[in-house]
Design a protein around this motif. Structure first.
Motif, mmCIF file in Angstrom:
data_model
loop_
_atom_site.group_PDB
_atom_site.id
_atom_site.type_symbol
_atom_site.label_atom_id
_atom_site.label_comp_id
_atom_site.label_asym_id
_atom_site.label_seq_id
_atom_site.Cartn_x
_atom_site.Cartn_y
_atom_site.Cartn_z
ATOM 1 N N LEU A 59 0.822 -1.212 0.000
ATOM 2 C CA LEU A 59 0.000 0.000 0.000
ATOM 3 C C LEU A 59 0.856 1.262 0.000
ATOM 4 O O LEU A 59 0.522 2.259 -0.641
ATOM 5 C CB LEU A 59 -0.935 -0.011 1.213
ATOM 6 N N LYS A 198 -16.012 4.794 -1.037
ATOM 7 C CA LYS A 198 -14.854 4.710 -0.143
ATOM 8 C C LYS A 198 -14.875 5.738 0.979
ATOM 9 O O LYS A 198 -14.227 5.538 2.013
ATOM 10 C CB LYS A 198 -13.552 4.825 -0.936
ATOM 11 N N LEU A 202 -16.306 0.676 3.617
ATOM 12 C CA LEU A 202 -15.055 0.016 3.279
ATOM 13 C C LEU A 202 -15.309 -1.303 2.567
ATOM 14 O O LEU A 202 -16.367 -1.935 2.735
ATOM 15 C CB LEU A 202 -14.231 -0.254 4.545
ATOM 16 N N GLU A 206 -10.412 -4.408 3.467
ATOM 17 C CA GLU A 206 -9.805 -3.262 4.132
ATOM 18 C C GLU A 206 -9.943 -3.304 5.657
ATOM 19 O O GLU A 206 -9.279 -2.545 6.355
ATOM 20 C CB GLU A 206 -10.454 -1.961 3.636
ATOM 21 N N PHE A 292 -8.596 -0.914 10.579
ATOM 22 C CA PHE A 292 -8.220 -0.858 9.167
ATOM 23 C C PHE A 292 -6.943 -1.663 8.907
ATOM 24 O O PHE A 292 -5.985 -1.583 9.675
ATOM 25 C CB PHE A 292 -7.992 0.588 8.718
ATOM 26 N N ASN A 294 -4.981 -0.997 6.478
ATOM 27 C CA ASN A 294 -4.052 0.109 6.242
ATOM 28 C C ASN A 294 -4.284 1.155 7.339
ATOM 29 O O ASN A 294 -5.291 1.861 7.325
ATOM 30 C CB ASN A 294 -4.303 0.726 4.871
ATOM 31 N N ARG A 297 -5.425 4.611 6.483
ATOM 32 C CA ARG A 297 -6.693 4.766 5.781
ATOM 33 C C ARG A 297 -7.552 5.805 6.512
ATOM 34 O O ARG A 297 -7.699 5.785 7.730
ATOM 35 C CB ARG A 297 -7.425 3.434 5.755
ATOM 36 N N GLU A 298 -8.116 6.728 5.736
ATOM 37 C CA GLU A 298 -8.956 7.761 6.331
ATOM 38 C C GLU A 298 -10.218 7.155 6.932
ATOM 39 O O GLU A 298 -10.835 6.266 6.341
ATOM 40 C CB GLU A 298 -9.340 8.794 5.267
#
Length: 392
Positions: A59, A198, A202, A206, A292, A294, A297-298
């Motif tokens: 990522l 997004k 999710l 994710e 998350f 990631n 991730r927002e």
């Protein structure tokens, strides 16, 4: 008079490639009679012990420079060889149009794979495949438009196939479990690609649970096998060698095998949690149920255009759907899954009584809510539809 191009829809996973001739009839698109399927492991230089690059590293490199490892390059070659051989079995002298669905995050131009949790990154996928096809005298009517989302293609298949379960439904969610997990969504009568949600919803892959385990593991065939590997102490390679796949693991659980029983206990719980998150987020917005994969991730917004929506149907497809259907009546997978999902809905503080009444009947789960897709190779059908439409 020249023959029209042959349409080929391809579903590529992390373990195999499945391709179908796609036919267009007065009723819409259907799978043809010609089909070819190849496992990557049949093509050198495939490595059965291949380990993907850490997903966090993948990522991070998407936004900089993708540094392919030697093992990724070799594994990618096996993928291209398998695709080429599969396509060659379906094509003859006519030109072909190819649609391809693949898991993973695509490159900016849409023609390569920039990140994939269960396989190698192949940034120049379409370029390499087109070159291999040309070298094998296979003629394309036009270049490969892009690599599509296998998840979106599941949605297209369910919407346009005669037996598709998105048809005549306003609001539905689809979860397909094969090599990976595929999410598809239909809201207010329209297919809604998850790339467009997004900011508030999710994708399955994710998210991770409180044990720091990605939810995709509980919805995918490979993930289920890996859970059993952990409980049984048997390596994935030995399970593959002995052909101990999820359906066999279900049989073992039915026979009282402790590792298999523990496996399906985990799957039942986490699958219910995942589907409840879908129900709750669509109806009332994101509520921090999961972490998350990631960490950068927002955080999703708790507001979105479909607040207040209840799903008419939740569709479980591909091998996960088959497995869930096979388990009904055994008390191993289906029953504990339904029980836990029912409890989550009953006890939710986020969804209102109107939504609860849509999902429950006298505090029991609506029997029509969960449906199993019977559509063969929905992603391949969707890929073919997308190819002739130059991207829907």
């Amino acid at each position: 008079m020249n023959n029209p191009p042959l349409i080929i829809g391809i579903d590529g996973g992390a373990t195999k490639v499945s391709a179908w001739q796609i036919e267009q009839t007065l009723k819409g698109f259907v799978l043809g009679s010609i089909h070819s399927e190849k496992t990557y492991s049949s093509f050198p230089p495939f490595n059965p012990e291949f380990t993907p690059v850490d997903i966090q590293t993948q990522l991070e490199e998407i936004n900089s420079s993708i540094a392919l490892t030697d093992s990724e390059q070799k594994q990618g070659q096996a993928f291209i060889h398998a695709f080429t051989d599969t396509i060659s079995e379906l094509s003859s002298d006519e030109e072909i149009i190819i649609g391809i669905g693949m898991p993973g995050i695509k490159t900016t131009d849409g023609r390569g794979i920039a990140a994939m949790a269960n396989g190698p990154r192949i940034p120049k996928f379409c370029d390499e495949l087109e070159k291999a096809l040309s070298e094998n005298s296979i003629k394309l009517a036009k270049p490969i438009h892009h690599l599509g989302s296998d998840a979106d293609y599941c949605g297209l298949g369910e919407e346009y196939a005669d037996t598709g379960l998105f048809k005549s439904i306003e609001n539905a969610y689809y979860l397909g479990g094969g090599t990976g997990a595929a999410d598809a969504l239909k809201l207010e009568g329209n297919l809604v690609p998850l790339d467009e949600t997004k900011s508030w919803l999710l994708k399955s892959w994710e998210m991770k649970n409180n044990d720091n385990i990605p939810l995709e593991r509980y919805a995918s065939a490979g993930g289920i096998q890996s859970i059993y590997s952990t409980y049984s102490g048997k390596s994935i390679s030995s399970l593959n060698r002995d052909k101990i796949f999820p359906n066999i693991i279900l049989d073992l659980a039915d026979q009282g095998d402790e590792a298999a029983t523990e496996t399906f206990s985990d799957i039942s719980f986490n699958l219910a949690e995942l589907l409840f998150e879908r129900i709750q987020t669509i109806n009332a917005g994101w509520s921090d149920q999961f972490g998350f994969v990631n960490p950068n991730r927002e955080t999703p917004s708790s507001q979105h255009p479909f607040i207040g929506t209840t799903l008419d149907r939740i569709i479980i497809g591909q091998r996960l759907g088959t497995l869930l259907e096979l388990s009904e009546g055994l008390g191993i997978f289906w029953e504990p899954f339904v029980y836990h999902l029912t409890q989550l809905i009953n006890e939710s503080d986020h969804i209102d009584s109107i939504a609860k009444s849509a999902y429950l009947n006298k505090k029991q789960l609506n029997q029509n809510l969960i449906q199993i897709s019977t559509l063969r190779d929905a992603p391949a059908l969707g890929a073919g539809i997308d190819a002739v439409s130059d991207g829907l």
